[in-house]
Scaffold this motif. Structure first.
Motif: not given
Length: 435
Positions: A394-403, A414-425
Motif C-alpha cells: 500500500v502507499y499508506k495504511a491509515f489517514n485518520v482525522s476527527g475520529a 510494504n507501506s511506501e510511507t508512514n503507516w499512519l497520519d492524522g492527530t486524534n487525541p
C-alpha cells in the motif's frame, strides 16, 4: 351481450363433486375494462373465488390497474409473462411460482423522456408491479435482467429492487453489468448476493437533454460550473449504494435502516466509481465481499452526497470479511460539516496493492488505504473500531482525522510511507506490526 373470447381458458382440478375450482389455466389474453372482450385475469380470480392457482401459459397484456388477491398463486411456464402497459400497476398480494426467467415486461408509455441521468427517476411512466407478495424471496431475473454480464441491466435491476418491498429477502445469482448505480433503498431488507458478480461499464453517457431549454445556462457552461458533456457510467457513489438520495423535505436523517448486504464480487470500471457506498443510514451490515478495484476509485465508501444541504447521519455500521485488490482506498469515510457518523466496526479485512493513486490522470494526489476524515480537526466521527486488518503493498495504511475509537491488531506489509497520519487525541492505537 356476447363476449368475444381472445384466448383459450381451461378449467381443471375440481373439489367436492366439481363445485370448487382450484386451478385456472390462461393461454394468453388481455386484462382491460372493456366489457366486449374476455378479461382473463378478472375471469380467473372470479372463477377461483379469490383462492387457488392461476397457471399462465401465454402472455397477458395488462392495460389497467388490477389487484390479484392474497389467496392466488401465479404459476408461470417459462417464456410467458405479464406485459404491463405504461402508467399501469399490477398489484400482486398472493404468491409467485416461477424460476430464473422473465415474467414481467414493464412498458414505457413515452410521457417522460428515458434518460440515464441517475439523479432522477425516468421510469415514472413505466408499468409497475407492487403488492404484499407472499414469497420468501425475490429474484431479479423476473424483470428480464441479463445475468451473463453482457447486456447492461441497472435500470431493470432497480425496478426489481423496488417492486416488492414487503419481501425481506432479495437473492441475486449471475453476472450483472451495471450502467447505473443500484440503490438498496428500502428498510428491513437482506440482500443475498453470494452468487453474484457486479461489473461497472467503462464508458460515459450523454447528458439528458430533457431539461435543456429550462436550464440552458447549465448546458452552455462548461464543467465544473455547468453540466459536463457526459456523466460517468455510474453516479452518486458506487456500483451499489445502501440508502438513497435525500429529498430536501425529509425530516429524518436516515434514508434507510436495517439493511444487510451479504456476499458478492464487485468490479467498478470507471474512475468515478466505488464498489459499495453507504449513504445516510442506520443499522447496516456489509459482510463477506470481494472487490477488484483496479479501475475504480474506492472499495467501500461511507459518504453522504455533497449536494445534500440538510443534516445527515450514518450510524451503527458493521463491515466484516472483506478482500480487496487495487483502488485508491479500501475504506473511506468522508464526513462534511452537516453530517455525523458513529458506532462503526470494520474487521477481518485483507487489502493488497491499494496504491492510493486516483484513477484520474490529472490528479497526482495519493491517499491512504483507510481514509477516515471529518473535514478537519472537528470530531464528527465517533466510536469507530478497525481491527484484524492485513494490508500489503500500500502507499499508506491509515489517514485518520476527527475520529474517536480504536485501531488494533493491524499488520502493514510494504507501506511506501508512514503507516499512519492524522492527530486524534481520542483515537487509541494498539497491536500494530509493520513489516
Amino acid at each position: 351481450m356476447i363476449k368475444i373470447f381472445t384466448s383459450l381458458l381451461l378449467l381443471s382440478s375440481f373439489i367436492s363433486w366439481g363445485q370448487q375450482t382450484t386451478e385456472f389455466i390462461i393461454s394468453g389474453g388481455i386484462q382491460d375494462n372493456d366489457p366486449n372482450i374476455n378479461n382473463v385475469l378478472s375471469d380467473a380470480v372470479t372463477s377461483l373465488n379469490g383462492n387457488g392457482t392461476i397457471t399462465i401459459k401465454g402472455d397477458i397484456e395488462v392495460r389497467v390497474d388490477f389487484n390479484i388477491p392474497e389467496g392466488i398463486e401465479l404459476k408461470f411456464f417459462k417464456g410467458n409473462k405479464f406485459i404491463i402497459k405504461g402508467n399501469t400497476t399490477l398489484t400482486i398480494n398472493g404468491s409467485i411460482n416461477a424460476g430464473q426467467y422473465q415474467i414481467f415486461d414493464l412498458k414505457d408509455n413515452g410521457t417522460v423522456e428515458d434518460c440515464f441521468w441517475d439523479r432522477w427517476d425516468f421510469t415514472l411512466d413505466d408499468g409497475k408491479v407492487r403488492g404484499n407478495l407472499k414469497n420468501n424471496y425475490v429474484i431479479p431475473q423476473w424483470w428480464d435482467i441479463d445475468d451473463t454480464g453482457v447486456i447492461p441491466c441497472g435500470q431493470n435491476f432497480q425496478k426489481a429492487i423496488e417492486s416488492f418491498p414487503s419481501v425481506q429477502k432479495f437473492v441475486a445469482n449471475g453476472k450483472f453489468l451495471l450502467e447505473k448505480t443500484l440503490h438498496l433503498n428500502q428498510n428491513n431488507r437482506y440482500y443475498d448476493f453470494s452468487g453474484a458478480t457486479f461489473v461497472g461499464v467503462n464508458e460515459d453517457r450523454d447528458v439528458c437533454q430533457f431539461y435543456k431549454e429550462s436550464y440552458l445556462l447549465w448546458y452552455n457552461t462548461p464543467a465544473p460550473h455547468g453540466l459536463p458533456q457526459t456523466f460517468p457510467a455510474t453516479d452518486t457513489g458506487g456500483l451499489i449504494n445502501i440508502g438513497k438520495l435525500r429529498d430536501l423535505t425529509e425530516t429524518s436523517p436516515y434514508s434507510v435502516v436495517n439493511v444487510t448486504l451479504y456476499g458478492g464480487i464487485y468490479i467498478p470500471k470507471s474512475k468515478y466509481d466505488n464498489a459499495l457506498g453507504i449513504l445516510n443510514s442506520k443499522n447496516i451490515k456489509i459482510l463477506n465481499v470481494t472487490i477488484n478495484c483496479y479501475n475504480g476509485q474506492r472499495g467501500i465508501a461511507l459518504q453522504p452526497h455533497t449536494n445534500w444541504n440538510v443534516p445527515t447521519r450514518t450510524d451503527h455500521i458493521i463491515v466484516r470479511d472483506v478482500i480487496q485488490q487495487g483502488g485508491t482506498n479500501l475504506f473511506n469515510i468522508d464526513i462534511n460539516s452537516n453530517s455525523n457518523t458513529s458506532n462503526v466496526i470494520v474487521s477481518n479485512v485483507v487489502g493488497h496493492d491499494i496504491g492510493g493513486h486516483k484513477p484520474d490522470p490529472n490528479n497526482s494526489a495519493r491517499e491512504a488505504a483507510f481514509r477516515i476524515s471529518s473535514g478537519g480537526s472537528i470530531q464528527k466521527i465517533h466510536n469507530i473500531t478497525i481491527s484484524e486488518v492485513i494490508l500489503s503493498g500500500v502507499y499508506k495504511a491509515f489517514n485518520v482525522s476527527g475520529a474517536s475509537g480504536i485501531i488494533s491488531n493491524i499488520q502493514v506489509i510494504n507501506s511506501e510511507t508512514n503507516w499512519l497520519d492524522g492527530t486524534n487525541p481520542e483515537l487509541k492505537v494498539e497491536n500494530i506490526r509493520i513489516h
